[in-house]
Design a protein around this motif. Sequence first.
Motif, short mmCIF file in Angstrom:
data_model
loop_
_atom_site.label_atom_id
_atom_site.label_comp_id
_atom_site.label_asym_id
_atom_site.label_seq_id
_atom_site.Cartn_x
_atom_site.Cartn_y
_atom_site.Cartn_z
N SER A 255 0.84 -1.19 0.00
CA SER A 255 0.00 0.00 0.00
C SER A 255 0.88 1.24 0.00
CB SER A 255 -0.89 0.02 1.24
OG SER A 255 -1.78 -1.05 1.22
N SER B 18 -2.80 5.34 -1.91
CA SER B 18 -3.84 4.30 -1.98
C SER B 18 -4.63 4.23 -0.68
CB SER B 18 -3.22 2.95 -2.31
OG SER B 18 -2.43 2.46 -1.24
N LEU B 19 -3.96 4.45 0.45
CA LEU B 19 -4.67 4.46 1.73
C LEU B 19 -5.63 5.64 1.82
CD1 LEU B 19 -1.76 3.41 4.11
CD2 LEU B 19 -3.70 2.02 3.40
N THR C 218 -13.69 5.86 0.58
CA THR C 218 -14.78 4.90 0.42
C THR C 218 -15.41 4.50 1.74
OG1 THR C 218 -13.35 2.95 0.55
CG2 THR C 218 -13.63 3.96 -1.62
N GLU D 185 -7.05 7.11 -0.69
CA GLU D 185 -8.16 6.81 -1.60
C GLU D 185 -9.14 5.85 -0.94
OE1 GLU D 185 -9.00 8.11 -4.60
OE2 GLU D 185 -7.37 9.52 -4.23
N HIS D 186 -8.60 4.88 -0.20
CA HIS D 186 -9.47 3.92 0.49
C HIS D 186 -10.30 4.62 1.56
CE1 HIS D 186 -10.92 0.17 2.07
NE2 HIS D 186 -10.44 0.46 3.26
#
Length: 88
Positions: free
Chosen positions: A45, A49-50, A56, A52-53
């Motif tokens: 990761s 990316s974290l 959600t 972006e997560h």
Amino acid sequence: MTIKELLLQEIESSSDTILAETLDFLRFIKTKETQTQPKPELVNSTGLSLLEHLKTIGQWEGDDLQECLELVYATRGKAQFDYDNPFE
């Protein structure tokens, strides 16, 4: 004759001692086979990316945020470094 038929023929003429060893060996092979299955690749990761997560996941809902934070602070371990840090 198939392999299964040959095995059954040998089983019929074998002693209980040999059958017990054979059963152990067969179970070992089956276990070993499942352990050698390819494992899914791990993905490293990144900070992006974290983040972006996190988009959600949504927002915190409820009234127990303070209680959860206190639990985290009360149960987390404290780091202790008893060696010289070459980066200091």
